[in-house]
Design a protein around this motif. Structure first.
Motif, PDB file in Angstrom:
ATOM      1  N   PHE A  80       0.834  -1.195   0.000  1.00  0.00           N
ATOM      2  CA  PHE A  80       0.000   0.000   0.000  1.00  0.00           C
ATOM      3  C   PHE A  80       0.867   1.243   0.000  1.00  0.00           C
ATOM      4  O   PHE A  80       1.968   1.252   0.563  1.00  0.00           O
ATOM      5  CB  PHE A  80      -0.949  -0.014   1.205  1.00  0.00           C
ATOM      6  N   ASP A  81       0.371   2.300  -0.605  1.00  0.00           N
ATOM      7  CA  ASP A  81       1.111   3.558  -0.647  1.00  0.00           C
ATOM      8  C   ASP A  81       1.056   4.256   0.715  1.00  0.00           C
ATOM      9  O   ASP A  81       0.477   3.733   1.667  1.00  0.00           O
ATOM     10  CB  ASP A  81       0.596   4.456  -1.768  1.00  0.00           C
ATOM     11  N   GLN A  82       1.641   5.409   0.793  1.00  0.00           N
ATOM     12  CA  GLN A  82       1.719   6.117   2.067  1.00  0.00           C
ATOM     13  C   GLN A  82       0.615   7.156   2.256  1.00  0.00           C
ATOM     14  O   GLN A  82       0.700   8.001   3.149  1.00  0.00           O
ATOM     15  CB  GLN A  82       3.097   6.776   2.213  1.00  0.00           C
ATOM     16  N   SER A  83      -0.448   7.063   1.442  1.00  0.00           N
ATOM     17  CA  SER A  83      -1.596   7.938   1.662  1.00  0.00           C
ATOM     18  C   SER A  83      -2.274   7.524   2.969  1.00  0.00           C
ATOM     19  O   SER A  83      -1.976   6.470   3.533  1.00  0.00           O
ATOM     20  CB  SER A  83      -2.588   7.816   0.501  1.00  0.00           C
ATOM     21  N   ASP A  84      -3.184   8.366   3.446  1.00  0.00           N
ATOM     22  CA  ASP A  84      -3.912   8.012   4.671  1.00  0.00           C
ATOM     23  C   ASP A  84      -4.604   6.669   4.512  1.00  0.00           C
ATOM     24  O   ASP A  84      -4.552   5.813   5.395  1.00  0.00           O
ATOM     25  CB  ASP A  84      -4.953   9.089   5.016  1.00  0.00           C
ATOM     26  N   GLU A  85      -5.269   6.470   3.366  1.00  0.00           N
ATOM     27  CA  GLU A  85      -5.969   5.205   3.141  1.00  0.00           C
ATOM     28  C   GLU A  85      -4.993   4.042   3.042  1.00  0.00           C
ATOM     29  O   GLU A  85      -5.231   2.963   3.587  1.00  0.00           O
ATOM     30  CB  GLU A  85      -6.814   5.278   1.871  1.00  0.00           C
ATOM     31  N   GLY A  86      -3.884   4.243   2.335  1.00  0.00           N
ATOM     32  CA  GLY A  86      -2.889   3.177   2.204  1.00  0.00           C
ATOM     33  C   GLY A  86      -2.316   2.757   3.546  1.00  0.00           C
ATOM     34  O   GLY A  86      -2.153   1.565   3.815  1.00  0.00           O
ATOM     35  N   ARG A  87      -2.012   3.728   4.398  1.00  0.00           N
ATOM     36  CA  ARG A  87      -1.496   3.400   5.733  1.00  0.00           C
ATOM     37  C   ARG A  87      -2.555   2.675   6.558  1.00  0.00           C
ATOM     38  O   ARG A  87      -2.253   1.735   7.291  1.00  0.00           O
ATOM     39  CB  ARG A  87      -1.020   4.668   6.443  1.00  0.00           C
TER      40      ARG A  87
END
Length: 74
Positions: free
Chosen positions: A33-40
């Motif tokens: 997952f990326d480091q966006s709020d949703e990804g985290r």
């Protein structure tokens, strides 16, 4: 292309086997997952609690197919 790949994702009765459900879980749990709020947020879940058999069964598919059959007079 869609027509050629359709049997990969849908059988004549649109059900999903336990193995297919497990594959979907495995693919999702192995994702990075990326480091966006949703990804985290998604990456912070407890993967040990995920059980494919508890996430999906074919009850909805069975009810929908029965309703279709009834409405079409089969």
């Amino acid at each position: 292309m869609i027509r050629a790949s359709l049997p990969t994702c849908a059988r004549g009765d649109y059900s999903v086997s336990p193995e297919e459900a497990q594959l979907a879980v495995d693919v999702n749990l192995s994702s990075v997952f990326d480091q966006s709020d949703e990804g985290r947020w998604r990456g912070s879940g407890d993967a040990s609690r995920v059980r494919a058999a508890e996430l999906y069964d074919n009850r909805f598919v069975s009810r929908a197919m029965n309703a279709i059959a009834l409405s079409s007079g089969r």
